[in-house]
Design a protein around this motif. Structure first.
Motif, PDB file in Angstrom:
ATOM      1  N   LEU A   1      87.283  49.011  76.659  1.00 10.30           N
ATOM      2  CA  LEU A   1      86.657  47.694  76.552  1.00 10.30           C
ATOM      3  C   LEU A   1      87.045  46.993  75.243  1.00 10.30           C
ATOM      4  N   ILE A   2      87.064  47.739  74.142  1.00 14.16           N
ATOM      5  CA  ILE A   2      87.409  47.050  72.876  1.00 14.16           C
ATOM      6  C   ILE A   2      88.895  46.696  72.840  1.00 14.16           C
ATOM      7  N   ALA A   3      89.721  47.520  73.483  1.00 12.49           N
ATOM      8  CA  ALA A   3      91.150  47.160  73.563  1.00 12.49           C
ATOM      9  C   ALA A   3      91.295  45.863  74.364  1.00 12.49           C
ATOM     10  N   ALA A   4      90.504  45.760  75.448  1.00 14.14           N
ATOM     11  CA  ALA A   4      90.551  44.547  76.288  1.00 14.14           C
ATOM     12  C   ALA A   4      90.116  43.330  75.483  1.00 14.14           C
ATOM     13  N   LYS A   5      89.084  43.519  74.649  1.00 15.15           N
ATOM     14  CA  LYS A   5      88.614  42.389  73.822  1.00 15.15           C
ATOM     15  C   LYS A   5      89.694  41.972  72.840  1.00 15.15           C
ATOM     16  N   ALA A   6      90.348  42.976  72.243  1.00 12.58           N
ATOM     17  CA  ALA A   6      91.411  42.674  71.265  1.00 12.58           C
ATOM     18  C   ALA A   6      92.537  41.901  71.949  1.00 12.58           C
ATOM     19  N   MET A   7      92.906  42.336  73.161  1.00 12.93           N
ATOM     20  CA  MET A   7      93.976  41.629  73.869  1.00 12.93           C
ATOM     21  C   MET A   7      93.552  40.197  74.187  1.00 12.93           C
ATOM     22  N   SER A   8      92.307  40.015  74.639  1.00 11.46           N
ATOM     23  CA  SER A   8      91.839  38.665  74.986  1.00 11.46           C
ATOM     24  C   SER A   8      91.901  37.738  73.773  1.00 11.46           C
ATOM     25  N   LYS A   9      91.559  38.271  72.593  1.00  9.02           N
ATOM     26  CA  LYS A   9      91.629  37.467  71.356  1.00  9.02           C
ATOM     27  C   LYS A   9      93.076  37.067  71.068  1.00  9.02           C
ATOM     28  N   GLY A  10      93.991  38.009  71.308  1.00 11.86           N
ATOM     29  CA  GLY A  10      95.412  37.711  71.095  1.00 11.86           C
ATOM     30  C   GLY A  10      95.906  36.658  72.069  1.00 11.86           C
ATOM     31  N   VAL A  11      95.454  36.763  73.329  1.00 10.54           N
ATOM     32  CA  VAL A  11      95.870  35.801  74.355  1.00 10.54           C
ATOM     33  C   VAL A  11      95.395  34.395  73.991  1.00 10.54           C
ATOM     34  N   GLU A  12      94.192  34.313  73.380  1.00 16.46           N
ATOM     35  CA  GLU A  12      93.680  32.984  72.968  1.00 16.46           C
ATOM     36  C   GLU A  12      94.665  32.285  72.039  1.00 16.46           C
ATOM     37  N   VAL A  13      95.266  33.065  71.124  1.00 16.62           N
ATOM     38  CA  VAL A  13      96.235  32.485  70.189  1.00 16.62           C
ATOM     39  C   VAL A  13      97.498  32.048  70.945  1.00 16.62           C
ATOM     40  N   LEU A  14      97.873  32.843  71.948  1.00 11.47           N
ATOM     41  CA  LEU A  14      99.111  32.551  72.690  1.00 11.47           C
ATOM     42  C   LEU A  14      98.963  31.391  73.669  1.00 11.47           C
ATOM     43  N   LYS A  15      97.713  31.140  74.080  1.00  9.72           N
ATOM     44  CA  LYS A  15      97.473  30.199  75.186  1.00  9.72           C
ATOM     45  C   LYS A  15      98.255  28.876  75.064  1.00  9.72           C
ATOM     46  N   PRO A  16      98.170  28.188  73.931  1.00 13.50           N
ATOM     47  CA  PRO A  16      98.898  26.905  73.856  1.00 13.50           C
ATOM     48  C   PRO A  16     100.410  27.068  74.001  1.00 13.50           C
ATOM     49  N   TYR A  17     100.912  28.264  73.667  1.00 16.82           N
ATOM     50  CA  TYR A  17     102.365  28.471  73.751  1.00 16.82           C
ATOM     51  C   TYR A  17     102.795  28.869  75.169  1.00 16.82           C
ATOM     52  N   LEU A  18     101.859  29.462  75.922  1.00 16.83           N
ATOM     53  CA  LEU A  18     102.196  29.923  77.271  1.00 16.83           C
ATOM     54  C   LEU A  18     102.009  28.821  78.296  1.00 16.83           C
ATOM     55  N   ALA A  19     100.928  28.067  78.133  1.00  8.22           N
ATOM     56  CA  ALA A  19     100.599  27.063  79.140  1.00  8.22           C
ATOM     57  C   ALA A  19     101.397  25.792  78.903  1.00  8.22           C
ATOM     58  N   GLY A  20     102.032  25.316  79.958  1.00 10.52           N
ATOM     59  CA  GLY A  20     102.795  24.077  79.852  1.00 10.52           C
ATOM     60  C   GLY A  20     101.882  22.897  80.110  1.00 10.52           C
ATOM     61  N   GLU A  21     102.466  21.766  80.386  1.00  9.43           N
ATOM     62  CA  GLU A  21     101.657  20.576  80.632  1.00  9.43           C
ATOM     63  C   GLU A  21     101.683  20.258  82.117  1.00  9.43           C
ATOM     64  N   GLY A  22     100.643  20.609  82.813  1.00 10.50           N
ATOM     65  CA  GLY A  22     100.586  20.276  84.233  1.00 10.50           C
ATOM     66  C   GLY A  22     100.137  18.838  84.392  1.00 10.50           C
ATOM     67  N   SER A  23     101.096  17.935  84.488  1.00 10.72           N
ATOM     68  CA  SER A  23     100.719  16.520  84.508  1.00 10.72           C
ATOM     69  C   SER A  23     100.232  16.079  85.891  1.00 10.72           C
ATOM     70  N   THR A  24     101.041  16.343  86.932  1.00 16.36           N
ATOM     71  CA  THR A  24     100.591  15.921  88.259  1.00 16.36           C
ATOM     72  C   THR A  24      99.847  17.066  88.925  1.00 16.36           C
ATOM     73  N   SER A  25      98.727  16.765  89.579  1.00 11.48           N
ATOM     74  CA  SER A  25      97.949  17.850  90.172  1.00 11.48           C
ATOM     75  C   SER A  25      98.493  18.243  91.545  1.00 11.48           C
ATOM     76  N   LEU A  26      98.626  19.546  91.716  1.00 13.01           N
ATOM     77  CA  LEU A  26      99.058  20.077  93.013  1.00 13.01           C
ATOM     78  C   LEU A  26      97.846  20.404  93.873  1.00 13.01           C
ATOM     79  N   GLY A  27      96.647  20.106  93.363  1.00 17.38           N
ATOM     80  CA  GLY A  27      95.420  20.438  94.071  1.00 17.38           C
ATOM     81  C   GLY A  27      94.611  21.418  93.256  1.00 17.38           C
ATOM     82  N   THR A  28      93.534  21.899  93.870  1.00 16.32           N
ATOM     83  CA  THR A  28      92.648  22.819  93.146  1.00 16.32           C
ATOM     84  C   THR A  28      92.946  24.261  93.535  1.00 16.32           C
ATOM     85  N   CYS A  29      92.899  25.137  92.551  1.00 11.19           N
ATOM     86  CA  CYS A  29      93.003  26.582  92.806  1.00 11.19           C
ATOM     87  C   CYS A  29      91.669  27.219  92.409  1.00 11.19           C
TER      88      CYS A  29
END
Ligand code: B12
Length: 211
Positions: free
Chosen positions: A62-90
């Motif tokens: 569980l603590i390893a999972a928390k550590a990874m989630s914290k790391g992913v938060e930092v990466l998020k802006p670099y991983l996620a692109g800009e979805g400008s037009t919507s393809l619908g809801t997921c």
């Protein structure tokens, strides 16, 4: 030890406070977000192996999972692109009985960046809850179900069956998670399977644009 190896070691050790800074330093050193994500996923693999062999227990996982989630938060802006037009809801969620959400969160992030509006139902999501969400949200084009335990594979099967038989139309169902294979996905009647978050985003887009 290189910075990226330090990220992996500290995720494995569950160093929640250290991981975000190390991830930022690795980015600053020029490592790509995908490479950093990959070492963190490898780190979680090591954690899983240690759990299997009995050298660590659920709290350490569980603590390893928390550590990874914290790391992913930092990466998020670099991983996620800009979805400008919507393809619908997921609509996304981890199926009933299953509390694993790191992989599901990564899939949500990548599919959203491919251009979907994301509704994340969290973990331990019953088939009924998925169906209610389809009714409550506009233009649902995709339902993505995650399952990480072999014991929750039947829940994936039941969820897909319920989604296919609920009388609602206009959406595709995608499944994934460590124990899931293309063969299993086909067997339970899912429209698509992807082994990781990156290919999930590519498949999601192809699924709805081909329709
Ligand atoms: C962290 C972890 C936990 C944490 C979860 C915390 C959290 N917030 O998620 C906690 C401590 C809660 C936990 C609990 C348990 N866990 Co656990 N856990 C793990 C561990 C170490 C890492 C999982 C992870 O995050 N991986 C990293 C992510 C990025 O990978 P991923 O989830 O596979 O996701 C990727 C793909 O699968 C795919 N994907 C995922 N979802 C979806 C969905 C779609 C639609 C698509 C297309 C793709 C997709 O894309 C993702 C990103 O690339 C794994 C070991 C492992 N190697 O996976 C064990 C593991 C999954 N757990 C295991 C077990 C046994 C348990 C417990 C039963 C332990 C216990 N005795 O209590 C409980 C069950 C609790 C429950 N009811 O869910 C076993 C499962 C064995 C099995 N085959 O069933 C594993 C494999 C460990 C092991 N080797 O024994 N766990």
């Amino acid at each position: 030890m290189s910075k990226i190896e330090e990220v992996k070691a500290n995720v494995e050790a569950g160093k929640t406070k250290l991981v975000p800074g190390l991830v930022q330093e690795a980015l600053d050193e020029g490592h790509s977000a995908m490479d950093i994500l990959e070492v963190m996923v490898d780190g979680m693999g090591v954690v899983g192996d240690k759990f299997s062999s009995g050298s660590i227990f659920v709290p350490e996982m569980l603590i390893a999972a928390k550590a990874m989630s914290k790391g992913v938060e930092v990466l998020k802006p670099y991983l996620a692109g800009e979805g400008s037009t919507s393809l619908g809801t997921c609509i996304i969620g981890t199926v009933q009985g299953d509390l694993h959400d790191i992989g599901k969160n990564l899939v949500a992030m990548m599919v959203e960046s491919a251009g979907f509006d994301m509704v994340d139902l969290g973990v331990d999501v019953s088939a009924e809850k998925f169906i209610t969400a389809i009714k409550e949200n506009k233009a649902v084009k995709l339902v993505a179900c995650s399952g990480l335990l072999s014991t929750t594979m039947p829940a994936l099967k039941e969820t897909v069956a319920a989604l296919k038989n609920c009388g609602l139309e206009g959406f595709k169902v995608m499944v994934g998670g460590a124990p899931v294979t293309q063969e299993f996905a086909t067997q339970i009647g899912a429209d698509a399977y992807a082994p990781d978050a990156g290919s999930a985003a590519v498949k999601a887009k192809a699924l709805v644009t081909a329709a």
